[in-house]
Design a protein around this motif. Structure first.
Motif, PDB file in Angstrom:
ATOM      1  N   UNK A 178       6.517 -15.290  -3.390  1.00 21.22           N
ATOM      2  CA  UNK A 178       6.152 -14.118  -4.191  1.00 21.22           C
ATOM      3  C   UNK A 178       6.921 -12.871  -3.789  1.00 21.22           C
ATOM      4  N   UNK A 179       7.493 -12.860  -2.610  1.00 25.08           N
ATOM      5  CA  UNK A 179       8.011 -11.637  -2.009  1.00 25.08           C
ATOM      6  C   UNK A 179       9.435 -11.323  -2.460  1.00 25.08           C
ATOM      7  N   UNK A 180       9.646 -10.266  -3.238  1.00 27.71           N
ATOM      8  CA  UNK A 180      11.007  -9.907  -3.637  1.00 27.71           C
ATOM      9  C   UNK A 180      11.806  -9.268  -2.508  1.00 27.71           C
ATOM     10  N   UNK A 181      11.123  -8.897  -1.426  1.00 26.32           N
ATOM     11  CA  UNK A 181      11.791  -8.297  -0.264  1.00 26.32           C
ATOM     12  C   UNK A 181      12.122  -9.352   0.793  1.00 26.32           C
ATOM     13  N   UNK A 228      -2.413 -16.065  -3.824  1.00 27.55           N
ATOM     14  CA  UNK A 228      -1.748 -15.070  -2.970  1.00 27.55           C
ATOM     15  C   UNK A 228      -2.138 -13.673  -3.434  1.00 27.55           C
ATOM     16  N   UNK A 229      -3.412 -13.321  -3.312  1.00 23.54           N
ATOM     17  CA  UNK A 229      -3.908 -12.066  -3.885  1.00 23.54           C
ATOM     18  C   UNK A 229      -3.323 -10.819  -3.242  1.00 23.54           C
ATOM     19  N   UNK A 230      -2.708 -10.945  -2.070  1.00 32.19           N
ATOM     20  CA  UNK A 230      -2.118  -9.767  -1.444  1.00 32.19           C
ATOM     21  C   UNK A 230      -0.937  -9.224  -2.244  1.00 32.19           C
ATOM     22  N   UNK A 231      -0.467  -9.991  -3.226  1.00 28.02           N
ATOM     23  CA  UNK A 231       0.624  -9.512  -4.081  1.00 28.02           C
ATOM     24  C   UNK A 231       0.116  -8.920  -5.387  1.00 28.02           C
ATOM     25  N   UNK A 232      -1.179  -8.862  -5.598  1.00 25.72           N
ATOM     26  CA  UNK A 232      -1.717  -8.192  -6.775  1.00 25.72           C
ATOM     27  C   UNK A 232      -1.521  -6.676  -6.647  1.00 25.72           C
ATOM     28  N   UNK A 233      -1.247  -6.043  -7.776  1.00 21.70           N
ATOM     29  CA  UNK A 233      -1.042  -4.614  -7.769  1.00 21.70           C
ATOM     30  C   UNK A 233       0.309  -4.182  -7.253  1.00 21.70           C
ATOM     31  N   UNK A 234       1.233  -5.118  -7.190  1.00 21.95           N
ATOM     32  CA  UNK A 234       2.581  -4.796  -6.725  1.00 21.95           C
ATOM     33  C   UNK A 234       3.583  -5.669  -7.464  1.00 21.95           C
ATOM     34  N   UNK A 235       4.832  -5.317  -7.347  1.00 20.01           N
ATOM     35  CA  UNK A 235       5.897  -6.063  -7.999  1.00 20.01           C
ATOM     36  C   UNK A 235       6.164  -7.333  -7.202  1.00 20.01           C
ATOM     37  N   UNK A 236       6.073  -8.486  -7.847  1.00 15.65           N
ATOM     38  CA  UNK A 236       6.191  -9.757  -7.142  1.00 15.65           C
ATOM     39  C   UNK A 236       6.876 -10.792  -8.029  1.00 15.65           C
ATOM     40  N   UNK A 237       7.238 -11.912  -7.404  1.00 19.24           N
ATOM     41  CA  UNK A 237       7.966 -12.971  -8.114  1.00 19.24           C
ATOM     42  C   UNK A 237       7.047 -14.081  -8.616  1.00 19.24           C
ATOM     43  N   UNK A 238       5.848 -14.188  -8.071  1.00 18.22           N
ATOM     44  CA  UNK A 238       4.917 -15.235  -8.483  1.00 18.22           C
ATOM     45  C   UNK A 238       4.224 -14.847  -9.791  1.00 18.22           C
ATOM     46  N   UNK A 286       0.804  -1.217   0.000  1.00 17.78           N
ATOM     47  CA  UNK A 286       0.000   0.000   0.000  1.00 17.78           C
ATOM     48  C   UNK A 286       0.837   1.268   0.000  1.00 17.78           C
ATOM     49  N   UNK A 287       2.025   1.199   0.610  1.00 22.83           N
ATOM     50  CA  UNK A 287       2.899   2.359   0.642  1.00 22.83           C
ATOM     51  C   UNK A 287       4.039   2.229  -0.352  1.00 22.83           C
ATOM     52  N   UNK A 288       4.018   1.151  -1.127  1.00 23.49           N
ATOM     53  CA  UNK A 288       5.068   0.950  -2.121  1.00 23.49           C
ATOM     54  C   UNK A 288       6.254   0.220  -1.531  1.00 23.49           C
ATOM     55  N   UNK A 289       6.871  -0.667  -2.302  1.00 23.04           N
ATOM     56  CA  UNK A 289       8.049  -1.377  -1.852  1.00 23.04           C
ATOM     57  C   UNK A 289       9.264  -0.459  -1.996  1.00 23.04           C
ATOM     58  N   UNK A 290      10.094  -0.324  -0.965  1.00 27.68           N
ATOM     59  CA  UNK A 290      11.200   0.614  -1.001  1.00 27.68           C
ATOM     60  C   UNK A 290      12.290   0.230  -1.996  1.00 27.68           C
ATOM     61  N   UNK A 291      12.484  -1.061  -2.218  1.00 27.37           N
ATOM     62  CA  UNK A 291      13.519  -1.547  -3.118  1.00 27.37           C
ATOM     63  C   UNK A 291      12.918  -2.578  -4.063  1.00 27.37           C
ATOM     64  N   UNK A 292      13.496  -2.736  -5.254  1.00 31.86           N
ATOM     65  CA  UNK A 292      12.941  -3.708  -6.189  1.00 31.86           C
ATOM     66  C   UNK A 292      13.107  -5.154  -5.740  1.00 31.86           C
ATOM     67  N   UNK A 293      14.161  -5.438  -4.950  1.00 35.00           N
ATOM     68  CA  UNK A 293      14.389  -6.801  -4.498  1.00 35.00           C
ATOM     69  C   UNK A 293      14.758  -7.717  -5.637  1.00 35.00           C
ATOM     70  N   UNK A 294      14.656  -9.039  -5.391  1.00 33.10           N
ATOM     71  CA  UNK A 294      14.920 -10.009  -6.449  1.00 33.10           C
ATOM     72  C   UNK A 294      14.131 -11.280  -6.195  1.00 33.10           C
ATOM     73  N   UNK A 295      14.207 -12.204  -7.113  1.00 31.54           N
ATOM     74  CA  UNK A 295      13.423 -13.449  -7.029  1.00 31.54           C
ATOM     75  C   UNK A 295      14.324 -14.659  -6.814  1.00 31.54           C
ATOM     76  N   UNK A 296      15.422 -14.469  -6.106  1.00 31.47           N
ATOM     77  CA  UNK A 296      16.351 -15.563  -5.829  1.00 31.47           C
ATOM     78  C   UNK A 296      16.339 -15.963  -4.352  1.00 31.47           C
ATOM     79  N   UNK A 297      15.162 -16.084  -3.782  1.00 27.57           N
ATOM     80  CA  UNK A 297      15.026 -16.568  -2.411  1.00 27.57           C
ATOM     81  C   UNK A 297      15.521 -18.012  -2.363  1.00 27.57           C
ATOM     82  N   UNK A 298      16.557 -18.310  -1.563  1.00 29.41           N
ATOM     83  CA  UNK A 298      17.108 -19.674  -1.522  1.00 29.41           C
ATOM     84  C   UNK A 298      16.095 -20.745  -1.133  1.00 29.41           C
ATOM     85  N   UNK A 299      15.043 -20.365  -0.397  1.00 32.10           N
ATOM     86  CA  UNK A 299      14.024 -21.344  -0.018  1.00 32.10           C
ATOM     87  C   UNK A 299      13.343 -21.946  -1.243  1.00 32.10           C
TER      88      UNK A 299
END
Length: 225
Positions: free
Chosen positions: A172-175, A76-86, A36-49
């Motif tokens: 889904x979380x790039x952060x 995981x609809x909470x990631x709609x409208x935002x930058x995500x890995x899913x 809702x307040x925007x992700x501060x950093x773009x992050x990445x999609x390389x979560x080791x998990x």
């Protein structure tokens, strides 16, 4: 200080596709966690998990190579409208993983029930008939304790499934960096940062089941049969 995670699960859909869903609440604020307040950093999609599903593999459905805007996620609809890995395609893998956990917990229940039925059949056997009053009383007490276990497992297992769903949505979380502890090489997740209130919620959901299971094991150990 690094932020802690509160996995606060909820059901976003029901039906043939199952009930895989969870909201990730960061620092107690759903608005922040859901972008809702925007992700501060773009992050990445390389979560080791979720290294098995990193982009670049052609033989499996994988995550996005980089975070991208999502609008049609169902699980995981909470990631709609935002930058995500899913992606919507990756939801098939999430549902498959969730269904495996559902099957695992169902088998646990079935094992308990099967054991109860075996003990019930033993009550009409000659081995039971030949026992003295004290041994029969110990056996009967152990048998009665099964009902407490079977009556209390549902709430615990349902809560566990909600938490499993939350972990699957974590893909889904790039952060993700701020929400895990990595090994010194940065290639393996050692721990997730989970808020104490989440641990307490899980314990409250499983407390009765844990107590009943401990009591059952003690009663079974008391009976020679």
């Amino acid at each position: 200080a690094m932020p802690s995670l509160l996995w606060h699960p909820f059901r976003s859909f029901l039906g043939t596709r199952g009930a895989l869903c969870a909201a990730v609440v960061l620092c107690g604020s759903l608005e922040i966690a859901c972008g809702g307040l925007g992700d501060p950093l773009p992050g990445n999609c390389q979560n080791p998990l979720f290294a098995t599903h990193w982009a670049g593999k052609s033989d499996i459905i994988h995550l996005s190579a980089t975070p991208s805007m999502q609008y049609d996620l169902i699980l995981c609809p909470m990631y709609n409208g935002r930058s995500a890995c899913c992606t919507t395609a990756f939801e098939a893998e999430q549902q498959k993983a969730f269904d495996l956990w559902v099957g695992h917990l169902k088998r646990k229940k079935e094992h308990i029930h099967d054991f109860q039925m075996e003990m019930e059949s033993l009550k009409v056997s000659q081995a039971y008939v030949r026992q003295d009053f004290a041994e029969k009383a110990l056996f009967d007490k152990a048998f009665e304790t099964f009902n407490l276990v079977l009556d209390s497992f549902g709430t615990c297992f349902d809560t566990l499934l909600e938490y499993f769903a939350g972990v699957l949505c974590f893909a889904c979380d790039p952060q993700w960096h701020a929400k895990v502890f990595l090994d010194k090489y940065g290639g393996r997740v050692l721990h997730l940062r989970v808020h104490d209130s989440s641990n307490e919620e899980l314990w409250q959901s499983c407390r009765a089941f844990a107590g009943a299971a401990d009591d059952l094991l003690a009663r079974l150990a008391d009976s020679a049969l």
